[in-house]
Enzyme design. Structure first.
Site, PDB file in Angstrom:
ATOM      1  CG  ASP A 294       4.977  81.045 -31.651  1.00 34.24           C
ATOM      2  OD1 ASP A 294       3.980  81.651 -31.187  1.00 34.24           O
ATOM      3  OD2 ASP A 294       5.027  80.669 -32.834  1.00 34.24           O
TER       4      ASP A 294
HETATM    5  C1  BGC Z   1       1.859  81.791 -33.683  1.00 38.61           C
HETATM    6  C2  BGC Z   1       2.521  83.135 -33.608  1.00 38.61           C
HETATM    7  C3  BGC Z   1       1.558  84.131 -33.001  1.00 38.61           C
HETATM    8  C4  BGC Z   1       1.181  83.628 -31.623  1.00 38.61           C
HETATM    9  C5  BGC Z   1       0.277  84.578 -30.861  1.00 38.61           C
HETATM   10  C6  BGC Z   1       1.283  81.375 -32.359  1.00 38.61           C
HETATM   11  O1  BGC Z   1       0.513  80.225 -32.471  1.00 38.61           O
HETATM   12  O2  BGC Z   1       2.803  80.843 -34.147  1.00 38.61           O
HETATM   13  O3  BGC Z   1       2.945  83.549 -34.878  1.00 38.61           O
HETATM   14  O4  BGC Z   1       2.128  85.403 -32.953  1.00 38.61           O
HETATM   15  O5  BGC Z   1       0.525  82.394 -31.772  1.00 38.61           O
HETATM   16  O6  BGC Z   1      -0.988  84.608 -31.352  1.00 38.61           O
END
Ligand code: BGC
Length: 766
Positions: A294
């Site tokens: 993530d």
């Molecule tokens: C989120 C993810 C997301 C990623 C990219 C993160 O803060 O937890 O679910 O895909 O950002 O935007």
């Protein structure tokens, strides 16, 4: 015969069917494997590290790299050197074309980029938030929603979405429940598979399918006290039986990628968890795609107190099985060193690169790196009338009718005067919800507009804002400001209500009040909404209350006093038209809650599939006793339970039967029930099937959803619905962590929600 255990059974079936376990894996294709080998053989260590590096699009790719921007210059140089394998948040046919060209034409091997983006509930045509879509219990509609999203995203150069989010959510304080499918692993799994199918189709290399991501592995929905990113402590039993089933299903059905999660799970950051990533996902479930971290989650292992620095974080991450680094720059700066110094075996890097290349081949990017960047498609395939019509259809299927006491609904289109009340009723932004892709701010059809579209000019529609919520829309911080409401809008609202035949009052939360980083301790209606509702009710009994929210809102006074109540979530671009379809009876609502609505935050976590404690009810002669598992100040039950939802018609369940009351482990039985539409309008019903395993090596829930079917019935029409029960229906990850069914007594239940069921008994024998 011995107890059935899935690993053995599964393996045996695969060998019988295909002659080889390997050949069954949906992502395994021998030709692609050969190509991957040949590319891998050409790569330097630096190029390998580059493939595992994902960066956020940091400048406008449609113009030259800004001279004065050192950051952009560094990124551009990295792209040209093959130092980046994927970009996120770069969208648009032209921008993705330019970025791809930079890489393909300048880097030594010209390995194309993958473009990732959070296409969560639509790209530009915005669909209901995923929690709302789950309320439809309509797998076809949900698949279609993801399909439209994929068609639009792929026309704008995106070939990878970070969806579906399959985190089971039992805590409405956690703002991200809006992004999941609620509290149940079975419903969540069906929704996950439908979304994956819509995004990926059966041909991932098609120009208009995009790769899906199952996220977040794992336990993110169980953060303590619902506070986002917080620590997670769950036992193996809950992990295997509640949290992981949707992940397992996605892995076994060919999802391209998984994303790990920000939280630690029982003391190990998910990003560094070898058990989750290697043992379970890659080994036990045979996942052949790749895992992305993530955002910054590799680096965050330092904050957790797990890795002492970024280099060690890179070490922990690559060795535990995370393949691609999203925005930590850990692999970028440290992977080469770690391998050269002998700290990380090159086999870990090779495995990760192999997985990334494999997916690039599956997407067909080596054949045509530019196939998603097509300006003509972009001009013609996004935000079309057809897509908006589908969005409206999915939206109306997601609306839950919670109350219709006086049969005020559906409202007649010849009602002379309708008063529409509430800030949210005219809000064109809130319905888009959070994670709205490239949906334009203020672009949704408001409910007020939807009502005006639905009724003729002879109906007088008045509007009063009534209460205020946050000022301004569309910004992350604004939705969190709750300025004091001075009540100056109350008088207008009340006087409009007094003069109207019917009042439609909208309450709830704004579009950005739920979502990532939007945890709240208080999930009741903000501001003075409830106060105004009561004032309005004093002058007019004919109120239909519409709740717009990204989560279950706790407001017992509203639920108890409202006589007509629709739960309308954040429904996307066509929200207002879809709600009007339900209000005026052009569509008969059929949705059912995917998440229980608590009576009070103090009950959280609350869910229908709990395990019985040792003192579930007062014992005989214990009248008045407090020594049982209860709250002294309110019932244990939620306000509205999982699976609950009404219709404008009535359904009668009869002839519930099972073909046999005893079933051998290798046998199956059929459970049937007849459902009749005994009311006066046609309608759909979600027939729900639950089981209970009475005694087991580890305690089983009081009820578990194991099947459902959504059927359409004309007035007076009956249909018989059949559910097949075999050992797998009755199986679970038992005390020894094996997936198996244990002999003994089971209850089989069918009904219209998780509470109102009929029950039969079945004995499973060896
Ligand atoms: C989120 C993810 C997301 C990623 C990219 C993160 O803060 O937890 O679910 O895909 O950002 O935007």
């Amino acid at each position: 015969m011995n107890k059935m255990v899935r690993p053995f059974f599964f393996t045996l079936m695969l060998i019988l069917i295909s002659g080889s376990v390997f050949a069954q894996n949906p992502l395994t294709n021998e030709k692609i494997e050969q190509k991957v080998d040949s590319v891998l053989a050409l790569m330097t260590l630096e190029e390998k590290a580059g493939q595992l590096n994902q960066h956020n699009g940091s400048w406008d790719f449609t113009g030259p790299v800004p001279d004065g921007n050192e950051y952009a210059q560094t990124r551009a140089a990295l792209l040209k050197n093959g130092g980046v394998g994927s970009l996120l948040n770069v969208t648009g046919a032209k921008a993705t074309y330019e970025a791809q060209k930079l890489v393909v034409e300048n880097s030594r091997l010209g390995i194309p980029l993958i473009f990732g983006f959070d296409v969560i509930h639509g790209f530009k045509t915005i669909f209901p938030i995923p929690l709302a879509e789950a309320a439809s219990w309509d797998v076809k509609a949900v698949e279609q929603s993801a399909r439209v999203a994929a068609i639009e995203a792929s026309a704008a150069g995106v070939n990878w979405t970070f969806a579906p989010m399959v985190d089971v959510g039992r805590d409405a304080r956690w703002g991200r429940v809006m992004e999941g499918s609620g509290e149940d692993p079975y419903l969540g799994t069906q929704m996950a598979l439908a979304r994956m199918q819509g995004f990926q189709t059966s041909d991932l290399s098609s120009y208009n399918s995009i790769m899906a991501t199952g996220k977040h592995l794992a336990g993110y929905g169980f953060s303590e006290s619902g506070r986002d990113y917080n620590t997670v402590d769950v036992g193996k039993h809950t992990l295997l039986n509640i949290i992981l089933p949707p992940f397992e299903a996605l892995a076994k059905n060919g999802v391209g990628t998984f994303m790990n999660s920000f939280n630690d799970l029982n003391g190990i950051p998910a990003n560094g968890d070898t058990y989750l990533q290697r043992t379970l996902l890659k080994e036990d479930w045979g996942f052949e795609g790749f895992i992305i971290s993530d955002w910054g989650s590799i680096r965050q292992m330092i904050n957790h107190g797990y890795s002492k620095d970024l280099k060690q974080a890179a070490y922990h991450s690559i060795t535990s099985g995370n393949d691609m680094d999203m925005e930590s720059e850990a692999y970028q700066h440290h992977l080469v060193d770690l391998v050269e110094s002998g700290e990380v075996d090159i086999k870990f890097v090779d495995e990760a690169v192999r997985r990334v290349l494999r997916m690039k081949f599956h997407l067909g990017l080596f054949d045509d790196p530019y196939k998603y960047s097509d300006e003509t498609r972009e001009a013609n395939m996004i935000y079309t009338e057809e897509h908006r019509a589908i969005a409206r259809d999915v939206a109306k299927r997601s609306i839950v009718l919670l109350k219709n006491e006086n049969e005020l609904l559906p409202i007649s289109k010849s009602t002379p005067k309708i008063a529409v009340i509430g800030h949210l009723a005219a809000d064109k932004d809130t319905p888009l919800g959070n994670w709205r892709g490239r949906g334009e701010s203020e672009s949704a059809v408001s409910l007020l507009e939807g009502i005006e579209n639905a009724v003729g000019s002879d109906v007088e529609v008045t509007y009063a804002e009534g209460y205020t919520l946050a000022e301004g829309n569309g910004s992350f911080s604004q939705a969190l400001n709750f300025p004091k409401d001075d009540g100056s809008g109350f008088d207008d609202a009340v006087s409009n209500a007094r003069e109207a035949d019917v009042v439609i009052m909208v309450v709830g939360e704004e579009g950005l009040q739920s979502g990532e980083g939007r945890s709240q301790t208080d999930i009741s209606l903000k501001g003075r909404q409830l106060e105004l509702f009561k004032l309005v009710q004093e002058v007019n009994d004919n109120i239909v209350t519409v709740v717009m929210a990204g989560r279950p809102i706790v407001e017992p006074e509203l639920y108890e006093n409202a006589s007509s109540l629709l739960y309308a979530w954040h429904l996307g671009t066509e929200a207002g038209n879809a709600i009007a379809d339900v209000l005026f009876g052009d569509y008969n609502p059929a949705a059912k809650l995917p998440m229980s609505i608590p009576r009070d935050v103090g009950q959280i976590p609350i869910y229908y599939n709990f395990r019985n404690p040792g003192r579930p009810t007062p014992g005989p002669g214990d009248a008045g006793s407090v020594f049982w598992s209860q709250f002294n100040d309110m019932p244990n039950s939620p306000q509205y339970i999982f699976g609950y939802g009404l219709s404008y018609t009535e359904f009668e369940y009869s002839d519930f039967s099972v073909t046999k009351n005893t079933m051998a482990m290798d046998d199956e039985v059929e459970v049937t029930v007849t459902v009749k539409n005994s009311g006066s309008v046609a309608g759909e019903e979600v027939v729900q099937f639950y089981i209970k395993d009475h005694f087991a090596s580890a305690i089983r829930p009081v009820k578990e959803l194991k099947g459902f079917e959504k059927i359409m019935l004309e007035t007076g029409e009956s249909k018989t619905v059949t559910f097949i029960v075999n050992w797998e229906t009755l199986a679970f990850y038992a005390a020894d962590e094996q997936f198996k069914a244990e002999p003994g007594m089971f209850s089989l239940m069918v009904g219209t929600n998780s509470n109102d069921v009929q029950t039969l008994e079945l004995e499973l024998v060896e």
